[in-house]
Write a protein that holds these residues in place. Structure first.
Motif, mmCIF file in Angstrom:
data_model
loop_
_atom_site.group_PDB
_atom_site.id
_atom_site.type_symbol
_atom_site.label_atom_id
_atom_site.label_comp_id
_atom_site.label_asym_id
_atom_site.label_seq_id
_atom_site.Cartn_x
_atom_site.Cartn_y
_atom_site.Cartn_z
ATOM 1 N N VAL A 23 41.349 -68.142 39.490
ATOM 2 C CA VAL A 23 41.020 -67.093 40.452
ATOM 3 C C VAL A 23 39.505 -67.084 40.618
ATOM 4 C CG1 VAL A 23 41.227 -64.637 40.983
ATOM 5 C CG2 VAL A 23 42.960 -65.749 39.584
ATOM 6 N N TYR A 24 39.068 -67.001 41.860
ATOM 7 C CA TYR A 24 37.632 -66.995 42.129
ATOM 8 C C TYR A 24 37.203 -65.707 42.815
ATOM 9 C CZ TYR A 24 37.586 -71.989 41.076
ATOM 10 O OH TYR A 24 37.696 -73.191 40.443
ATOM 11 N N LYS A 25 36.033 -65.233 42.416
ATOM 12 C CA LYS A 25 35.363 -64.183 43.176
ATOM 13 C C LYS A 25 34.612 -64.890 44.288
ATOM 14 C CE LYS A 25 31.979 -60.423 42.602
ATOM 15 N NZ LYS A 25 31.148 -59.692 41.605
ATOM 16 N N ALA A 26 34.723 -64.392 45.502
ATOM 17 C CA ALA A 26 34.079 -65.055 46.637
ATOM 18 C C ALA A 26 33.492 -64.007 47.565
ATOM 19 C CB ALA A 26 35.089 -65.920 47.382
ATOM 20 N N ARG A 27 32.635 -64.485 48.468
ATOM 21 C CA ARG A 27 32.031 -63.588 49.453
ATOM 22 C C ARG A 27 32.567 -63.943 50.839
ATOM 23 N NH1 ARG A 27 27.315 -64.634 48.261
ATOM 24 N NH2 ARG A 27 26.672 -62.837 47.006
ATOM 25 N N ASP A 28 32.968 -62.921 51.565
ATOM 26 C CA ASP A 28 33.369 -63.119 52.953
ATOM 27 C C ASP A 28 32.084 -63.356 53.740
ATOM 28 O OD1 ASP A 28 33.991 -62.736 55.667
ATOM 29 O OD2 ASP A 28 35.639 -61.379 55.205
ATOM 30 N N THR A 29 31.912 -64.544 54.304
ATOM 31 C CA THR A 29 30.646 -64.903 54.959
ATOM 32 C C THR A 29 30.404 -64.091 56.231
ATOM 33 O OG1 THR A 29 31.792 -66.747 56.023
ATOM 34 C CG2 THR A 29 30.552 -67.249 54.022
ATOM 35 N N GLU A 30 31.456 -63.474 56.759
ATOM 36 C CA GLU A 30 31.281 -62.671 57.980
ATOM 37 C C GLU A 30 30.896 -61.235 57.650
ATOM 38 O OE1 GLU A 30 34.901 -63.202 60.201
ATOM 39 O OE2 GLU A 30 34.637 -65.385 60.190
ATOM 40 N N SER A 31 31.622 -60.619 56.679
ATOM 41 C CA SER A 31 31.358 -59.205 56.368
ATOM 42 C C SER A 31 30.407 -59.019 55.185
ATOM 43 C CB SER A 31 32.670 -58.482 56.058
ATOM 44 O OG SER A 31 33.201 -58.953 54.824
ATOM 45 N N GLY A 32 30.280 -60.071 54.348
ATOM 46 C CA GLY A 32 29.448 -59.967 53.154
ATOM 47 C C GLY A 32 30.152 -59.317 51.983
ATOM 48 N N LYS A 33 31.401 -58.864 52.181
ATOM 49 C CA LYS A 33 32.141 -58.199 51.102
ATOM 50 C C LYS A 33 32.711 -59.219 50.124
ATOM 51 C CE LYS A 33 33.517 -54.047 53.622
ATOM 52 N NZ LYS A 33 34.635 -53.308 54.230
ATOM 53 N N PHE A 34 32.890 -58.757 48.863
ATOM 54 C CA PHE A 34 33.494 -59.622 47.846
ATOM 55 C C PHE A 34 35.018 -59.586 47.964
ATOM 56 C CE2 PHE A 34 29.401 -58.812 45.577
ATOM 57 C CZ PHE A 34 28.973 -60.138 45.566
ATOM 58 N N VAL A 35 35.634 -60.726 47.685
ATOM 59 C CA VAL A 35 37.098 -60.845 47.690
ATOM 60 C C VAL A 35 37.501 -61.677 46.472
ATOM 61 C CG1 VAL A 35 37.327 -60.688 50.207
ATOM 62 C CG2 VAL A 35 37.004 -62.937 49.147
ATOM 63 N N ALA A 36 38.808 -61.705 46.186
ATOM 64 C CA ALA A 36 39.348 -62.566 45.129
ATOM 65 C C ALA A 36 40.224 -63.619 45.794
ATOM 66 C CB ALA A 36 40.169 -61.740 44.144
#
Length: 314
Positions: A23-36
């Motif tokens: 499982v990776y923590k990632a950043r939504d490049t459009e909104s800047g929010k973190f996701v899994a």
């Protein structure tokens, strides 16, 4: 399901691994929010993705429309074809910084108060009742799959994944913990939504103990440890469709449940035993557990204390 479009997520850190891969923590490049991010490689044929995978993903997406407060949000599904016979399916979930295991470890001694445990249990059972009423079994419920936000909100994660992954597991050694598995799964019998209630009972006890209730080293050892706590079921209760026989276990001299979870009140012990009932057909349901006297008593009392406590645990 987005097919082959550019992937709008940037991996930031690895946040866990388990039966279903990394499982990776990632950043939504459009909104800047973190996701899994959770990915699986699915074998495909000339018709594209297997219908079973499409069906399970569609079900998870349908649940998303309800926006239940105690269920982690599935925000996106991306499918990228890697070869003619393999597609990488990535499920994008909202990111929550900590799970219940971490939350319990961080709680200052002597642990969580009764009121805080009741609040966590109510939320957990609300999420579970919602999944079960929509015919979704979790099948792998444990503290690592129960997320707790900084505000003390419980969110169930990884539900429904067992079905998506079961037919398409990568050929890697997988270690799935036995500690939260119910007897019917350990015995290889048929099972349904009560599997999740058993796991919830194990988690309930662990909130008080701050350590797991049953720590077996094999399936037989796990069953033995369970019977030490709940007693050996009668011959009539033993499932008929299993190869393991009741005679393989010595009747234990099992003490009352409060010997294992001393802080439990009489009502709490009653609820725990209704969750840890050997026969899945007699096990309490999530919605009935929410109506149990233990969770209804003092429901509105000490909310300020409970809120202060949830804020004290980072």
């Amino acid at each position: 399901m987005a097919q082959g479009a550019s992937f709008p997520y940037e991996e930031v850190a690895e946040i866990g691994g388990g039966a279903y891969g990394t499982v990776y923590k990632a950043r939504d490049t459009e909104s800047g929010k973190f996701v899994a991010l959770k990915s699986v490689r699915v074998q495909t044929d000339q018709d594209g993705l297997p219908i079973s995978t499409v069906r399970e993903v569609a079900l998870l997406k349908r649940l998303e429309q309800f926006d239940h407060p105690n269920v982690v949000r599935l925000m996106d599904v991306c499918a990228i074809q890697r070869t003619d016979s393999e597609t990488k399916v990535t499920l994008v979930f909202e990111h929550v910084d900590q799970d219940l295991k971490t939350y319990l470890e961080k709680a200052p001694a002597p642990g969580l108060s009764q009121d805080r445990i009741k609040d966590l249990m109510r939320q957990l059972l609300c999420g579970l009742g919602f999944l079960h009423s929509n015919r979704v079994m979790h099948r792998d419920l444990k503290p690592e799959n129960v997320l707790v936000t900084s505000g003390g909100q419980v969110k169930l994660a990884d539900f429904g994944l067992a079905r998506i992954y079961s037919c398409h597991m990568a050929l890697t050694p997988v270690v799935v913990t036995l500690w939260y598995r119910p007897p019917e799964v350990l015995l290889g019998s048929s099972y349904a939504t009560p599997v999740d209630i058993w796991s919830t009972g194990c988690i309930f006890a662990e909130m008080f103990r701050r350590k797991p209730l049953f720590c077996g080293e094999s399936e037989m050892d796990q069953l033995g440890k369970i019977f030490q706590v709940i007693g050996l079921p009668s011959e009539e209760e033993w499932p008929k469709d299993v190869t393991v026989t009741r005679k393989q276990f010595l009747p234990p001299n099992h003490p009352p449940i409060t010997d294992f979870v001393p802080e439990l009140s009489e009502q709490g012990a009653e609820l725990l035993l209704e969750m840890l009932t050997f026969d899945p057909l007699l096990r309490i349901s999530a919605l009935n557990a929410l109506e149990h006297e233990y969770l209804k008593e003092e429901e509105t009392a000490d909310t300020e204390e409970s809120t202060r406590e949830s804020e004290a645990v980072p």
